[in-house]
Design a protein around this motif. Sequence first.
Motif, PDB file in Angstrom:
ATOM      1  N   MET A   1       0.986  -0.773  -0.548  1.00 40.84           N
ATOM      2  CA  MET A   1      -0.260   0.276   0.083  1.00 40.84           C
ATOM      3  C   MET A   1       0.937   1.487   0.262  1.00 40.84           C
ATOM      4  N   TYR A   2       0.858   2.095  -0.950  1.00 43.51           N
ATOM      5  CA  TYR A   2       1.245   3.445  -1.165  1.00 43.51           C
ATOM      6  C   TYR A   2      -0.100   4.759  -0.856  1.00 43.51           C
ATOM      7  N   ALA A   3       0.867   6.259  -0.065  1.00 43.65           N
ATOM      8  CA  ALA A   3       0.058   6.769  -0.137  1.00 43.65           C
ATOM      9  C   ALA A   3       0.397   8.456  -0.702  1.00 43.65           C
ATOM     10  N   ILE A   4      -0.073   9.155  -1.552  1.00 45.62           N
ATOM     11  CA  ILE A   4       0.648  10.595  -1.801  1.00 45.62           C
ATOM     12  C   ILE A   4      -0.119  10.973  -0.686  1.00 45.62           C
ATOM     13  N   VAL A   5       0.850  11.921  -0.468  1.00 48.15           N
ATOM     14  CA  VAL A   5       0.714  12.978   0.875  1.00 48.15           C
ATOM     15  C   VAL A   5       1.324  13.989   1.242  1.00 48.15           C
ATOM     16  N   ASP A   6       0.554  14.849   1.733  1.00 49.72           N
ATOM     17  CA  ASP A   6       1.451  16.521   1.817  1.00 49.72           C
ATOM     18  C   ASP A   6       1.487  16.891   3.324  1.00 49.72           C
ATOM     19  N   ILE A   7       3.052  16.885   3.428  1.00 55.83           N
ATOM     20  CA  ILE A   7       3.576  17.253   4.380  1.00 55.83           C
ATOM     21  C   ILE A   7       4.299  18.616   4.496  1.00 55.83           C
ATOM     22  N   ALA A   8       4.281  19.988   4.661  1.00 57.12           N
ATOM     23  CA  ALA A   8       4.579  20.911   5.338  1.00 57.12           C
ATOM     24  C   ALA A   8       4.577  21.273   3.536  1.00 57.12           C
ATOM     25  N   GLY A   9       3.226  21.608   2.721  1.00 58.87           N
ATOM     26  CA  GLY A   9       3.397  22.061   2.030  1.00 58.87           C
ATOM     27  C   GLY A   9       3.919  21.349   0.141  1.00 58.87           C
ATOM     28  N   LYS A  10       4.567  20.492   0.473  1.00 55.14           N
ATOM     29  CA  LYS A  10       5.164  19.202  -0.198  1.00 55.14           C
ATOM     30  C   LYS A  10       4.600  17.903  -0.121  1.00 55.14           C
ATOM     31  N   THR A  15       5.692   4.076   1.595  1.00 51.36           N
ATOM     32  CA  THR A  15       4.847   3.655   2.279  1.00 51.36           C
ATOM     33  C   THR A  15       5.352   2.878   3.476  1.00 51.36           C
ATOM     34  N   LYS A  16       5.038   1.817   3.654  1.00 47.17           N
ATOM     35  CA  LYS A  16       5.330   1.659   4.634  1.00 47.17           C
ATOM     36  C   LYS A  16       6.610   1.139   4.877  1.00 47.17           C
ATOM     37  N   ASP A  17       6.630   2.042   6.404  1.00 45.79           N
ATOM     38  CA  ASP A  17       8.455   2.253   6.546  1.00 45.79           C
ATOM     39  C   ASP A  17       9.901   2.635   5.641  1.00 45.79           C
ATOM     40  N   GLN A  18       9.089   3.314   5.122  1.00 49.89           N
ATOM     41  CA  GLN A  18      10.055   3.991   4.124  1.00 49.89           C
ATOM     42  C   GLN A  18      10.310   5.864   5.238  1.00 49.89           C
ATOM     43  N   LEU A  40      -3.707  10.443  -2.504  1.00 45.82           N
ATOM     44  CA  LEU A  40      -3.724   9.848  -2.871  1.00 45.82           C
ATOM     45  C   LEU A  40      -4.120   7.826  -2.618  1.00 45.82           C
ATOM     46  N   LEU A  41      -4.152   7.496  -2.607  1.00 47.73           N
ATOM     47  CA  LEU A  41      -4.574   5.376  -2.064  1.00 47.73           C
ATOM     48  C   LEU A  41      -4.244   4.549  -2.812  1.00 47.73           C
ATOM     49  N   GLY A  42      -2.685   4.032  -2.812  1.00 45.69           N
ATOM     50  CA  GLY A  42      -3.159   2.779  -3.379  1.00 45.69           C
ATOM     51  C   GLY A  42      -2.759   1.462  -3.242  1.00 45.69           C
ATOM     52  N   ASP A  43      -3.293   0.228  -3.699  1.00 46.18           N
ATOM     53  CA  ASP A  43      -3.709  -1.051  -2.548  1.00 46.18           C
ATOM     54  C   ASP A  43      -2.929  -1.772  -3.857  1.00 46.18           C
ATOM     55  N   GLY A  44      -2.161  -2.066  -4.602  1.00 49.80           N
ATOM     56  CA  GLY A  44      -2.181  -3.139  -5.793  1.00 49.80           C
ATOM     57  C   GLY A  44      -3.305  -2.820  -6.809  1.00 49.80           C
ATOM     58  N   LYS A  58      -5.298   8.327   7.203  1.00 49.88           N
ATOM     59  CA  LYS A  58      -4.117   8.826   7.374  1.00 49.88           C
ATOM     60  C   LYS A  58      -2.578   8.574   7.284  1.00 49.88           C
ATOM     61  N   VAL A  59      -1.974   8.856   7.442  1.00 50.33           N
ATOM     62  CA  VAL A  59      -0.718   8.372   7.420  1.00 50.33           C
ATOM     63  C   VAL A  59      -0.123   8.939   9.008  1.00 50.33           C
ATOM     64  N   SER A  60       0.023   8.341   9.084  1.00 53.36           N
ATOM     65  CA  SER A  60       1.738   8.341  10.271  1.00 53.36           C
ATOM     66  C   SER A  60       3.081   7.602  10.784  1.00 53.36           C
ATOM     67  N   GLY A  61       3.692   8.149  11.612  1.00 53.02           N
ATOM     68  CA  GLY A  61       4.989   8.322  11.553  1.00 53.02           C
ATOM     69  C   GLY A  61       6.158   8.815  12.944  1.00 53.02           C
ATOM     70  N   LYS A  62       7.516   8.329  12.771  1.00 57.52           N
ATOM     71  CA  LYS A  62       7.818   8.691  13.547  1.00 57.52           C
ATOM     72  C   LYS A  62       9.018   9.970  13.075  1.00 57.52           C
ATOM     73  N   ILE A  63       8.898  10.099  13.926  1.00 57.45           N
ATOM     74  CA  ILE A  63      10.402  11.325  14.095  1.00 57.45           C
ATOM     75  C   ILE A  63      11.204  11.181  14.429  1.00 57.45           C
ATOM     76  N   LEU A  64      13.060  10.796  13.502  1.00 58.15           N
ATOM     77  CA  LEU A  64      13.799   9.572  14.236  1.00 58.15           C
ATOM     78  C   LEU A  64      14.990  10.801  14.261  1.00 58.15           C
ATOM     79  N   GLY A  65      14.541  12.380  13.684  1.00 55.51           N
ATOM     80  CA  GLY A  65      15.850  13.589  14.281  1.00 55.51           C
ATOM     81  C   GLY A  65      15.382  14.495  13.295  1.00 55.51           C
ATOM     82  N   HIS A  66      16.678  15.776  13.532  1.00 54.42           N
ATOM     83  CA  HIS A  66      16.701  16.772  12.850  1.00 54.42           C
ATOM     84  C   HIS A  66      18.052  16.554  12.186  1.00 54.42           C
TER      85      HIS A  66
END
Length: 120
Positions: A1-10, A15-18, A40-44, A58-66
């Motif tokens: 599964m993949y998605a196109i996400v708008d993060i801070a204007g970009k 995909t998962k674990d990216q 956009l959401l795509g699943d096969g 929704k897309v959730s993630g974790k901040i690893l660093g700046h």
Amino acid sequence: MYAIVDIAGKQFKVTKDQFVYAPKLEGEEGASVEFGNVLLLGDGNTIEVGAPLVEGAKVSGKILGHVKGDKVIVFKKKRRKGYKKKNGHRQQFTKIQIEDIVGKGAKKATKKKESTEEAA
């Protein structure tokens, strides 16, 4: 599964674990973030396009660093005038690991409240 996400204007295709280097976001290392601007959401075989956003996705993630990007040299010059100016710039990014992509209609697992804390 993949998605196109708008993060801070970009826009990012994730995909998962990216790992994604997005423009600097507020938050500390290890904090979780959630992005609701899914375009956009795509699943096969199926692709779901939002107008403009996919509802309930929704897309959730974790901040690893700046981190800082590569140095960019800005050089200005006017010929025959003796004017030269050299500047450098390093853009700041936030490294994010995508943990989960939740599509329309799917519900994320909720944490149960502990009855021992409520009783005390």
